[in-house]
Design a protein around this motif. Structure first.
Motif, PDB file in Angstrom:
ATOM      1  N   ALA A   1      19.028  49.385  79.751  1.00 18.54           N
ATOM      2  CA  ALA A   1      18.746  50.221  80.920  1.00 18.54           C
ATOM      3  C   ALA A   1      18.289  51.618  80.506  1.00 18.54           C
ATOM      4  CB  ALA A   1      19.994  50.313  81.803  1.00 18.54           C
ATOM      5  N   LEU A   2      18.974  52.205  79.517  1.00 16.75           N
ATOM      6  CA  LEU A   2      18.591  53.543  79.059  1.00 16.75           C
ATOM      7  C   LEU A   2      17.197  53.536  78.430  1.00 16.75           C
ATOM      8  CD1 LEU A   2      21.980  54.740  77.505  1.00 16.75           C
ATOM      9  CD2 LEU A   2      20.948  55.495  79.655  1.00 16.75           C
ATOM     10  N   LEU A   3      16.878  52.471  77.688  1.00 20.09           N
ATOM     11  CA  LEU A   3      15.557  52.373  77.075  1.00 20.09           C
ATOM     12  C   LEU A   3      14.466  52.258  78.135  1.00 20.09           C
ATOM     13  CD1 LEU A   3      13.545  51.996  74.795  1.00 20.09           C
ATOM     14  CD2 LEU A   3      14.247  49.606  74.628  1.00 20.09           C
ATOM     15  N   ILE A   4      14.681  51.451  79.157  1.00 19.20           N
ATOM     16  CA  ILE A   4      13.694  51.297  80.225  1.00 19.20           C
ATOM     17  C   ILE A   4      13.428  52.637  80.903  1.00 19.20           C
ATOM     18  CG2 ILE A   4      13.326  50.307  82.528  1.00 19.20           C
ATOM     19  CD1 ILE A   4      14.739  47.768  81.496  1.00 19.20           C
ATOM     20  N   VAL A   5      14.501  53.368  81.222  1.00 16.92           N
ATOM     21  CA  VAL A   5      14.350  54.662  81.901  1.00 16.92           C
ATOM     22  C   VAL A   5      13.664  55.669  80.987  1.00 16.92           C
ATOM     23  CG1 VAL A   5      15.613  56.617  82.882  1.00 16.92           C
ATOM     24  CG2 VAL A   5      16.308  54.270  83.445  1.00 16.92           C
ATOM     25  N   ALA A   6      14.119  55.766  79.737  1.00 13.29           N
ATOM     26  CA  ALA A   6      13.570  56.764  78.825  1.00 13.29           C
ATOM     27  C   ALA A   6      12.100  56.490  78.522  1.00 13.29           C
ATOM     28  CB  ALA A   6      14.384  56.785  77.529  1.00 13.29           C
ATOM     29  N   ASN A   7      11.772  55.234  78.269  1.00 14.06           N
ATOM     30  CA  ASN A   7      10.394  54.906  77.899  1.00 14.06           C
ATOM     31  C   ASN A   7       9.437  55.117  79.070  1.00 14.06           C
ATOM     32  OD1 ASN A   7       9.365  54.167  75.365  1.00 14.06           O
ATOM     33  ND2 ASN A   7       8.790  52.151  76.108  1.00 14.06           N
ATOM     34  N   ALA A   8       9.844  54.704  80.268  1.00 14.56           N
ATOM     35  CA  ALA A   8       8.998  54.921  81.440  1.00 14.56           C
ATOM     36  C   ALA A   8       8.850  56.411  81.736  1.00 14.56           C
ATOM     37  CB  ALA A   8       9.590  54.191  82.650  1.00 14.56           C
ATOM     38  N   ALA A   9       9.945  57.156  81.595  1.00 12.97           N
ATOM     39  CA  ALA A   9       9.881  58.599  81.847  1.00 12.97           C
ATOM     40  C   ALA A   9       8.976  59.288  80.843  1.00 12.97           C
ATOM     41  CB  ALA A   9      11.289  59.203  81.783  1.00 12.97           C
ATOM     42  N   GLN A  10       9.008  58.840  79.581  1.00  8.25           N
ATOM     43  CA  GLN A  10       8.118  59.450  78.595  1.00  8.25           C
ATOM     44  C   GLN A  10       6.652  59.196  78.936  1.00  8.25           C
ATOM     45  OE1 GLN A  10       7.095  57.809  74.950  1.00  8.25           O
ATOM     46  NE2 GLN A  10       7.218  59.686  73.770  1.00  8.25           N
ATOM     47  N   SER A  11       6.344  57.983  79.398  1.00  6.66           N
ATOM     48  CA  SER A  11       4.967  57.670  79.776  1.00  6.66           C
ATOM     49  C   SER A  11       4.500  58.554  80.930  1.00  6.66           C
ATOM     50  CB  SER A  11       4.844  56.190  80.168  1.00  6.66           C
ATOM     51  OG  SER A  11       5.100  55.347  79.066  1.00  6.66           O
ATOM     52  N   VAL A  12       5.349  58.706  81.945  1.00  5.93           N
ATOM     53  CA  VAL A  12       4.999  59.544  83.096  1.00  5.93           C
ATOM     54  C   VAL A  12       4.839  61.001  82.659  1.00  5.93           C
ATOM     55  CG1 VAL A  12       5.804  60.410  85.322  1.00  5.93           C
ATOM     56  CG2 VAL A  12       6.073  57.986  84.753  1.00  5.93           C
ATOM     57  N   GLY A  13       5.776  61.477  81.828  1.00 10.31           N
ATOM     58  CA  GLY A  13       5.703  62.854  81.362  1.00 10.31           C
ATOM     59  C   GLY A  13       4.443  63.120  80.538  1.00 10.31           C
ATOM     60  N   MET A  14       4.073  62.182  79.657  1.00  9.54           N
ATOM     61  CA  MET A  14       2.873  62.361  78.845  1.00  9.54           C
ATOM     62  C   MET A  14       1.609  62.332  79.703  1.00  9.54           C
ATOM     63  SD  MET A  14       3.466  63.046  75.715  1.00  9.54           S
ATOM     64  CE  MET A  14       1.812  62.789  75.052  1.00  9.54           C
ATOM     65  N   MET A  15       1.612  61.522  80.746  1.00  6.53           N
ATOM     66  CA  MET A  15       0.466  61.496  81.652  1.00  6.53           C
ATOM     67  C   MET A  15       0.277  62.863  82.309  1.00  6.53           C
ATOM     68  SD  MET A  15       0.052  61.309  85.271  1.00  6.53           S
ATOM     69  CE  MET A  15       1.473  60.400  85.879  1.00  6.53           C
ATOM     70  N   LEU A  16       1.362  63.458  82.800  1.00 13.27           N
ATOM     71  CA  LEU A  16       1.270  64.773  83.429  1.00 13.27           C
ATOM     72  C   LEU A  16       0.891  65.843  82.413  1.00 13.27           C
ATOM     73  CD1 LEU A  16       4.448  64.409  85.653  1.00 13.27           C
ATOM     74  CD2 LEU A  16       2.090  64.570  86.499  1.00 13.27           C
ATOM     75  N   TYR A  17       1.476  65.763  81.237  1.00 11.94           N
ATOM     76  CA  TYR A  17       1.167  66.710  80.160  1.00 11.94           C
ATOM     77  C   TYR A  17      -0.305  66.649  79.779  1.00 11.94           C
ATOM     78  CZ  TYR A  17       0.901  67.931  75.149  1.00 11.94           C
ATOM     79  OH  TYR A  17       0.529  68.433  73.922  1.00 11.94           O
ATOM     80  N   ASN A  18      -0.831  65.445  79.581  1.00 12.08           N
ATOM     81  CA  ASN A  18      -2.245  65.294  79.227  1.00 12.08           C
ATOM     82  C   ASN A  18      -3.169  65.852  80.310  1.00 12.08           C
ATOM     83  OD1 ASN A  18      -1.718  64.061  76.767  1.00 12.08           O
ATOM     84  ND2 ASN A  18      -1.806  61.995  77.611  1.00 12.08           N
ATOM     85  N   SER A  19      -2.750  65.689  81.570  1.00 14.70           N
ATOM     86  CA  SER A  19      -3.625  66.098  82.670  1.00 14.70           C
ATOM     87  C   SER A  19      -3.773  67.614  82.771  1.00 14.70           C
ATOM     88  CB  SER A  19      -3.089  65.548  84.001  1.00 14.70           C
ATOM     89  OG  SER A  19      -1.908  66.217  84.400  1.00 14.70           O
TER      90      SER A  19
END
Length: 454
Positions: free
Chosen positions: A133-151
């Protein structure tokens, strides 16, 4: 207005832009340790061991009553996190563009991921479901965060600066990953001297990545600025939302109006799939085909991180002279040569594996950084987060063809050498597709100014 006033205003604007850029670098510095220490080194083997301790006599665990081999639990969990990210990213990206408020969304993604990663300290015994559960949350959150960061890149850097700014961001991330990985490896290797068991040392290493992520995210949150959206058209009013999958369809439909941007994205999807597969399968190749030990493989990971800093900065400089597209094409040739050399590596020779790792490190950071900056020129103004959600899905959500080809080739030939050389196809096809993209025309079609060198 006097000339002196104009000059003063321009100087102030440039200073503010540099301050914002320096803050932007630090998000890569903050979250890259998760990719390096957690995903690449520690979590896979550790979560697998936790799942194995919870397995039945036949080696299965049963999340939600579904029989899963303990050895496959980590891979399946990563896949689930990617699916979650694919659903969430278009929704968050569209909301960020419509509202112009990226910082609160970036903060939410970063601290959700950091909290989940820090919570991995409590992953022990047979708590494999907690780890999943922690891996699913952390990995998805990192993807969302990197998308916003890149933008943020198109907003904080004028066209002529983006290659250098993107390269510095990647360099910051690899530098942080190297620094924390060294500290973690010292703690792990000398855990007895610190009064820790081996499992406790791993848990501290996992949690430290979350604390690092959360602490250094404060810097970009203080320095980055929200901007009102310039997107226009139906449904662009602040607060408008759509379910994730529907928003994904809307994003893809909008991208069809920019076929040259889509052509670049297709080329990136293919050659990046090759890059991600080399990263994930190199350790398997080293251990199974070349017979190398764990210490050699970890040392090679660290070498890749260190050299990726120099590679990203060097390729950023090359792009100033030769343009981003030509530099990326050159890096794809280098990837092809590196894989060809890897095919001939002798077994039981760590030195030659380190030479291979050096080649990977030198082209890894630059090819990724310049791909990001080149794509930023192809994004219509006001749709940065929405389009970068598609870019991030190409980066994370579609990188399954390479591992599939790698696995099928090994299954058919029984040779990891054949499997590793099969990945050349991704770089050759990606090169051919990228070479056909008229990037100057693509930038003009997106409504952006064309840099002198691109």
């Amino acid at each position: 207005m006097s000339t002196e006033t104009v000059r003063t205003g321009a100087a102030d604007e440039a200073a503010e832009r540099r301050r914002e850029q320096r803050g932007w670098y630090f998000y890569d510095w903050a979250c890259s340790v998760y990719s390096t220490s957690v995903l690449t080194v520690f979590l896979g083997p550790y979560l697998t061991s936790v799942a194995e301790s919870a397995a039945d006599a036949d080696g299965f665990v049963h999340p939600l009553g579904i029989p899963v081999r303990a050895g496959s639990f980590f891979a399946y969990t990563v896949s689930l996190s990617v699916i979650l990210a694919v659903v969430v990213m278009p929704l968050v990206g569209s909301a960020a563009d419509r509202s112009g408020r990226k910082k609160p969304l970036l903060a939410a993604a970063a601290y959700t991921g950091a909290a989940a990663t820090t919570g991995m300290f409590f992953l022990d015994g047979d708590r494999y479901l907690l780890g999943g559960a922690l891996l699913i949350v952390a990995n998805a959150a990192q993807s969302v965060g990197m998308m916003l960061y890149n933008s943020y890149l198109p907003q904080i850097a004028p066209p002529e600066e983006r290659d250098a700014i993107s390269s510095r961001g990647w360099a910051f991330g690899y530098a942080a990953g190297s620094l924390v990985l060294v500290a973690n490896l010292v703690l792990y290797s000398a855990h007895d001297a610190f009064g820790l068991s081996e499992t406790a040392a791993v848990r501290v290493c996992l949690a430290s990545a979350g604390l690092w992520w959360g602490a250094f995210t404060l810097i970009p949150l203080r320095r980055l600025r929200d901007r009102r959206s310039t997107a226009a058209g139906p449904g662009s009013e602040p607060g408008a939302t759509a379910p994730g999958l529907r928003q994904l369809v809307a994003t893809v439909r909008d991208m069809r109006r920019h076929p040259l941007t889509l052509a670049f994205l297709l080329a990136y999807l293919i050659y990046n799939d090759g890059i991600q597969t080399v990263i994930s399968q190199a350790s398997v190749y080293g251990s199974e085909e070349l017979g190398l030990g764990q210490s050699t493989l970890i040392g090679a990971v660290l070498l890749v991180q260190v050299l990726a800093v120099a590679g990203a900065l060097a390729m950023g400089r090359l792009a100033r002279t030769h343009g981003a597209k030509r530099t990326i094409l050159g890096s794809l040739v280098a990837w092809t040569v590196t894989l060809g050399a890897g095919y001939f590596l002798p077994a039981g020779a760590p030195m030659w594996f380190f030479v291979l790792a050096s080649g990977i490190g030198l082209v890894l950071g630059g090819s990724q950084a310049l791909s990001r900056s080149l794509f930023s020129h192809l994004v219509p103004p006001g749709k940065e987060a929405e389009y970068f959600s598609a870019y991030e899905m190409s980066d994370r959500g579609m990188s399954w063809l390479g591992p599939l080809l790698f696995g099928i080739t090994y299954q058919m030939t029984g040779s990891y050498r054949s499997a590793i050389i099969s990945l050349v196809a991704f770089f050759v096809i990606g090169f051919a597709l990228l070479a056909r993209v008229p990037v100057r025309r693509a930038i003009e079609a997106a409504g952006n100014p064309v840099p002198e060198k691109i």
